[in-house]
Design a protein around this motif. Structure first.
Motif, short mmCIF file in Angstrom:
data_model
loop_
_atom_site.label_atom_id
_atom_site.label_comp_id
_atom_site.label_asym_id
_atom_site.label_seq_id
_atom_site.Cartn_x
_atom_site.Cartn_y
_atom_site.Cartn_z
N SER A 179 0.85 -1.19 0.00
CA SER A 179 0.00 0.00 0.00
C SER A 179 0.89 1.24 0.00
CB SER A 179 -0.91 0.00 1.23
OG SER A 179 -0.16 0.27 2.40
N GLY A 198 -3.50 0.86 5.69
CA GLY A 198 -3.18 1.12 4.29
C GLY A 198 -4.22 0.50 3.39
N VAL A 200 -4.92 -1.41 0.04
CA VAL A 200 -4.23 -2.25 -0.94
C VAL A 200 -5.10 -2.36 -2.18
CG1 VAL A 200 -3.22 -4.51 -1.38
CG2 VAL A 200 -3.12 -3.53 0.93
N GLN A 207 -10.01 -3.48 -3.96
CA GLN A 207 -9.16 -2.93 -2.94
C GLN A 207 -9.66 -3.39 -1.57
OE1 GLN A 207 -9.40 1.35 -3.39
NE2 GLN A 207 -11.07 1.48 -1.92
#
Length: 335
Positions: A179, A198, A200, A207
């Protein structure tokens, strides 16, 4: 700075007093009462805001008080209401009554809110006290006091995937590789002192949110070290990626390290031990990685991925397995 627990005393605004007034215009004989009602005070509201990731902005806020309602006015004019006070917190914040200990609200969604201290109603003006036997009342309501409550705000990070493992297992490095998160990374234990989040991205359409949970140690379930502070953040993750270092600096056994973390999760909450998990041997470029992976596979009876966040090895396979497990969790149960 990351803060995941604060205590605040919330005081809602008092209601404004009603007005005691009489009409005195020259063209209105026997005018009579015309006092308006007082305005209600302001509520204290707590609202989830996805743009906030910590409770650090509330550290200095020991008391939170809303505006009182304004007094009623002549000519039947009601007093202005007090302004509500809105305390914004990250999604995943649990609001707990500090005195009795019960949960008042669990704010999960963006813009979800709750009135934590209700304002007092405004007092009635003297016109409300007029009757057939009391044509010129001088009574009026004083306004009700607003509620006061001490609350504990406790943040539990919301993420799809939680990275767990011993300190220095490579959690922060993996998060930074997958990320755009920029966690602190150093070659010593307990570099990560708080969860890092984060996003990804997998391809252009998929995501998920990944959280780097600070390293757990033996006894964390009992509060040893910062055990409870760490473990509360794994409660809301849908699944785990368990990272195991093949040759720890403290010469500990990788298999025992894995089993110890699993036991800490079970002791803290039985349900955590039942969540989906992908097990990875990190730093697979090291000479001991293959042997550690074989021993771990033999012990737990399921495949173990070998990855290297620095070299990028095994990361595509890790992402594929993660997406597959997340999809399985979203599938509706079959009747």
């Amino acid at each position: 700075m990351f803060v995941d627990q604060v205590k605040i005393i919330c005081k809602a605004g008092d209601g404004g007093p009603g007005s005691c007034s009489f009409r005195r215009e020259a063209h209105v004989p026997r005018g009579g009462p015309d006092g308006g009602d007082g305005g209600r005070g302001g509520h204290v509201i707590i609202e989830a805001d996805e743009n906030i990731s910590s409770l650090v902005h509330l550290v200095g806020l020991r008391h939170c008080t809303s505006e009182n309602g304004h007094p009623g006015q002549p000519t039947l004019k009601a007093g202005r209401m007090g302004e509500d006070t809105i305390i914004r917190v990250p999604p995943g914040t649990v609001i707990r009554d500090a005195t009795r200990g019960f949960i008042l609200k669990d704010l999960v969604e963006h813009n979800e809110r709750v009135i934590i201290a209700k304002s007092g109603d405004g007092g009635k003006g003297n016109v409300k006290f007029m009757s057939s036997t009391n044509r010129a009342p001088r009574e009026f309501g004083p306004g009700e006091p607003g509620e006061e409550r001490e609350v504990i705000l406790e943040l539990k990070v919301i993420a799809d995937v939680g990275l767990i493992g011993k300190p220095n297992a490579g959690k922060s490095t993996l998060l930074s590789r997958l990320s755009r998160a920029t966690p602190e990374i150093a070659n010593y234990p307990f570099t990560t002192k708080y969860p890092n989040l984060g996003i990804v991205n997998v391809g252009h359409e998929r995501q998920f949110v990944m959280a780097d949970i600070p390293g757990l140690i033996e006894g964390a379930h009992a509060g040893i070290g910062l055990g409870h502070e760490f473990l509360r953040h794994v409660e809301r993750t849908k699944m785990f990626i368990h990272l195991v270092e093949p040759a720890p600096d403290d010469q500990s056994d990788p298999v025992e390290n894995y089993l110890n973390i699993r036991e800490e999760l079970r002791l803290y909450d039985e349900e955590l031990a039942k969540r989906p998990e992908i097990v990875c041997i990190t730093k697979c470029e090291m000479a001991d990685a293959d042997a550690a992976a074989e021993l771990l596979e033999e012990r737990i009876g399921r495949p173990v991925l070998k990855i290297s966040s620095v070299a990028g090895k095994g990361l595509p396979q890790l992402l594929q397995q993660t997406i597959r497990k997340l999809d399985e969790l979203q599938e509706p149960p079959i009747d």
